[in-house]
Design a protein around this motif. Structure first.
Motif, PDB file in Angstrom:
ATOM      1  N   SER A 111      41.464  16.156  41.665  1.00 56.58           N
ATOM      2  CA  SER A 111      42.797  16.053  41.060  1.00 56.58           C
ATOM      3  C   SER A 111      42.921  16.894  39.793  1.00 56.58           C
ATOM      4  O   SER A 111      43.981  17.437  39.511  1.00 56.58           O
ATOM      5  N   LYS A 112      41.816  17.036  39.057  1.00 57.87           N
ATOM      6  CA  LYS A 112      41.863  17.857  37.837  1.00 57.87           C
ATOM      7  C   LYS A 112      41.667  19.341  38.147  1.00 57.87           C
ATOM      8  O   LYS A 112      41.674  20.160  37.222  1.00 57.87           O
ATOM      9  N   LYS A 113      41.454  19.642  39.431  1.00 56.40           N
ATOM     10  CA  LYS A 113      41.171  21.029  39.839  1.00 56.40           C
ATOM     11  C   LYS A 113      40.036  21.611  38.989  1.00 56.40           C
ATOM     12  O   LYS A 113      40.094  22.752  38.505  1.00 56.40           O
ATOM     13  N   ALA A 114      39.000  20.806  38.834  1.00 55.04           N
ATOM     14  CA  ALA A 114      37.886  21.124  37.936  1.00 55.04           C
ATOM     15  C   ALA A 114      37.155  22.423  38.284  1.00 55.04           C
ATOM     16  O   ALA A 114      36.548  23.027  37.411  1.00 55.04           O
ATOM     17  N   HIS A 115      37.220  22.845  39.536  1.00 51.01           N
ATOM     18  CA  HIS A 115      36.404  23.991  39.958  1.00 51.01           C
ATOM     19  C   HIS A 115      37.213  25.221  40.356  1.00 51.01           C
ATOM     20  O   HIS A 115      36.674  26.171  40.904  1.00 51.01           O
ATOM     21  N   VAL A 116      38.507  25.194  40.059  1.00 47.87           N
ATOM     22  CA  VAL A 116      39.376  26.305  40.445  1.00 47.87           C
ATOM     23  C   VAL A 116      38.945  27.610  39.773  1.00 47.87           C
ATOM     24  O   VAL A 116      38.938  28.669  40.410  1.00 47.87           O
ATOM     25  N   ALA A 117      38.535  27.540  38.512  1.00 50.72           N
ATOM     26  CA  ALA A 117      38.135  28.762  37.787  1.00 50.72           C
ATOM     27  C   ALA A 117      36.949  29.428  38.482  1.00 50.72           C
ATOM     28  O   ALA A 117      36.917  30.647  38.639  1.00 50.72           O
ATOM     29  N   ARG A 118      35.998  28.610  38.917  1.00 52.70           N
ATOM     30  CA  ARG A 118      34.817  29.156  39.607  1.00 52.70           C
ATOM     31  C   ARG A 118      35.222  29.830  40.919  1.00 52.70           C
ATOM     32  O   ARG A 118      34.742  30.908  41.254  1.00 52.70           O
ATOM     33  N   ILE A 119      36.095  29.191  41.660  1.00 60.65           N
ATOM     34  CA  ILE A 119      36.571  29.739  42.937  1.00 60.65           C
ATOM     35  C   ILE A 119      37.312  31.055  42.677  1.00 60.65           C
ATOM     36  O   ILE A 119      37.099  32.045  43.376  1.00 60.65           O
ATOM     37  N   ASN A 120      38.130  31.070  41.632  1.00 59.52           N
ATOM     38  CA  ASN A 120      38.871  32.289  41.285  1.00 59.52           C
ATOM     39  C   ASN A 120      37.937  33.426  40.881  1.00 59.52           C
ATOM     40  O   ASN A 120      38.219  34.591  41.183  1.00 59.52           O
ATOM     41  N   GLU A 121      36.829  33.097  40.226  1.00 61.02           N
ATOM     42  CA  GLU A 121      35.835  34.122  39.878  1.00 61.02           C
ATOM     43  C   GLU A 121      35.278  34.764  41.148  1.00 61.02           C
ATOM     44  O   GLU A 121      35.110  35.982  41.208  1.00 61.02           O
ATOM     45  N   ASP A 122      34.978  33.930  42.154  1.00 64.99           N
ATOM     46  CA  ASP A 122      34.493  34.458  43.439  1.00 64.99           C
ATOM     47  C   ASP A 122      35.538  35.375  44.064  1.00 64.99           C
ATOM     48  O   ASP A 122      35.218  36.473  44.533  1.00 64.99           O
ATOM     49  N   ILE A 123      36.790  34.922  44.058  1.00 63.65           N
ATOM     50  CA  ILE A 123      37.873  35.717  44.649  1.00 63.65           C
ATOM     51  C   ILE A 123      37.980  37.065  43.924  1.00 63.65           C
ATOM     52  O   ILE A 123      38.045  38.117  44.574  1.00 63.65           O
ATOM     53  N   GLN A 124      37.973  37.031  42.590  1.00 60.59           N
ATOM     54  CA  GLN A 124      38.070  38.269  41.800  1.00 60.59           C
ATOM     55  C   GLN A 124      36.912  39.213  42.103  1.00 60.59           C
ATOM     56  O   GLN A 124      37.107  40.416  42.273  1.00 60.59           O
ATOM     57  N   SER A 125      35.692  38.660  42.193  1.00 55.41           N
ATOM     58  CA  SER A 125      34.537  39.525  42.484  1.00 55.41           C
ATOM     59  C   SER A 125      34.682  40.135  43.872  1.00 55.41           C
ATOM     60  O   SER A 125      34.320  41.286  44.091  1.00 55.41           O
ATOM     61  N   GLY A 126      35.242  39.363  44.806  1.00 57.45           N
ATOM     62  CA  GLY A 126      35.497  39.880  46.152  1.00 57.45           C
ATOM     63  C   GLY A 126      36.518  41.005  46.136  1.00 57.45           C
ATOM     64  O   GLY A 126      36.314  42.056  46.742  1.00 57.45           O
ATOM     65  N   LEU A 127      37.612  40.790  45.417  1.00 57.16           N
ATOM     66  CA  LEU A 127      38.664  41.811  45.330  1.00 57.16           C
ATOM     67  C   LEU A 127      38.113  43.101  44.721  1.00 57.16           C
ATOM     68  O   LEU A 127      38.398  44.194  45.202  1.00 57.16           O
ATOM     69  N   HIS A 128      37.266  42.965  43.692  1.00 66.06           N
ATOM     70  CA  HIS A 128      36.649  44.144  43.057  1.00 66.06           C
ATOM     71  C   HIS A 128      35.733  44.890  44.037  1.00 66.06           C
ATOM     72  O   HIS A 128      35.483  46.076  43.873  1.00 66.06           O
ATOM     73  N   SER A 129      35.208  44.168  45.023  1.00 65.45           N
ATOM     74  CA  SER A 129      34.321  44.779  46.018  1.00 65.45           C
ATOM     75  C   SER A 129      35.087  45.240  47.255  1.00 65.45           C
ATOM     76  O   SER A 129      34.483  45.613  48.252  1.00 65.45           O
ATOM     77  N   GLY A 130      36.417  45.157  47.203  1.00 62.81           N
ATOM     78  CA  GLY A 130      37.231  45.625  48.315  1.00 62.81           C
ATOM     79  C   GLY A 130      37.454  44.605  49.416  1.00 62.81           C
ATOM     80  O   GLY A 130      37.942  44.939  50.490  1.00 62.81           O
ATOM     81  N   VAL A 131      37.107  43.336  49.158  1.00 66.03           N
ATOM     82  CA  VAL A 131      37.316  42.297  50.172  1.00 66.03           C
ATOM     83  C   VAL A 131      38.804  41.972  50.238  1.00 66.03           C
ATOM     84  O   VAL A 131      39.439  41.722  49.222  1.00 66.03           O
TER      85      VAL A 131
END
Length: 186
Positions: free
Chosen positions: A135-155
């Motif tokens: 409910s606090k979305k405690a881990h959204v930042a971590r998930i977003n970091e993964d997404i950003q690293s993927g986008l930087h790698s062309g995913v």
């Protein structure tokens, strides 16, 4: 090769202790997979990698293969993917990342909130802590970091796999993927 091409075939953020890892970071072969829990192809590739890992562990030396999973929920086509990623991270907070990870890939058709709580219960997690994290979305930042690293790698879609930092572009089958991993180990 332009910078842009380079960007799309190499892993931008190298694996680290911040990642979700099976194996050791010093392994000869490092597999980094960007996946989405609602993507059937991600589940298929994960099962393939697990099977290849079991096969190769008997032929390669111990600790020769390391697997890293990074989140890349494709929320525009998979409405439950983001919540599933949060659930697996909430489970990770209680030391059960890979157990929840396996359950979610095995039950891709059942990723609604009620199911996620059932899986947490099945794993014996502290449910109030789990729900609080969700409910606090405690881990959204971590998930977003993964997404950003993927986008930087062309995913742009899942699954995306990097073998020793280089994007795997072969077919998703046992023969080709095993060959690519074995080649990378030499």
């Amino acid at each position: 090769m332009s910078y842009d091409d380079h960007n799309h075939s190499f892993l931008f953020v190298p694996p680290s202790t911040q990642d979700r890892i099976q194996g050791v970071l010093s392994a000869a072969v490092m597999l980094v997979m960007y996946g989405d829990y609602q993507c059937s192809e991600s589940a298929k590739v994960y099962r393939l990698i697990k099977a290849i890992g079991r096969e190769l562990n008997s032929s390669l030396e111990e600790n020769n293969l390391c697997f890293v999973f990074r989140h890349f929920p494709q929320v525009q086509i998979h409405p439950h993917a983001q919540h599933a990623a949060q659930a697996v991270e909430a489970a990770a907070a209680q030391g059960q990342f890979w157990q929840m990870h396996d359950i979610l890939f095995a039950h891709q058709q059942e990723l609604g909130n009620g199911y996620l709580v059932e899986y947490a219960n099945y794993l014996g997690l502290d449910i109030s802590h789990f729900l609080q994290n969700m409910s606090k979305k405690a881990h959204v930042a971590r998930i977003n970091e993964d997404i950003q690293s993927g986008l930087h790698s062309g995913v742009t879609a899942t699954p995306a796999l990097f073998i020793n930092g280089i994007r795997y572009t072969g077919r998703w089958n046992n023969t080709q993927l095993t060959a690519a991993i074995v080649t990378a180990s030499h």
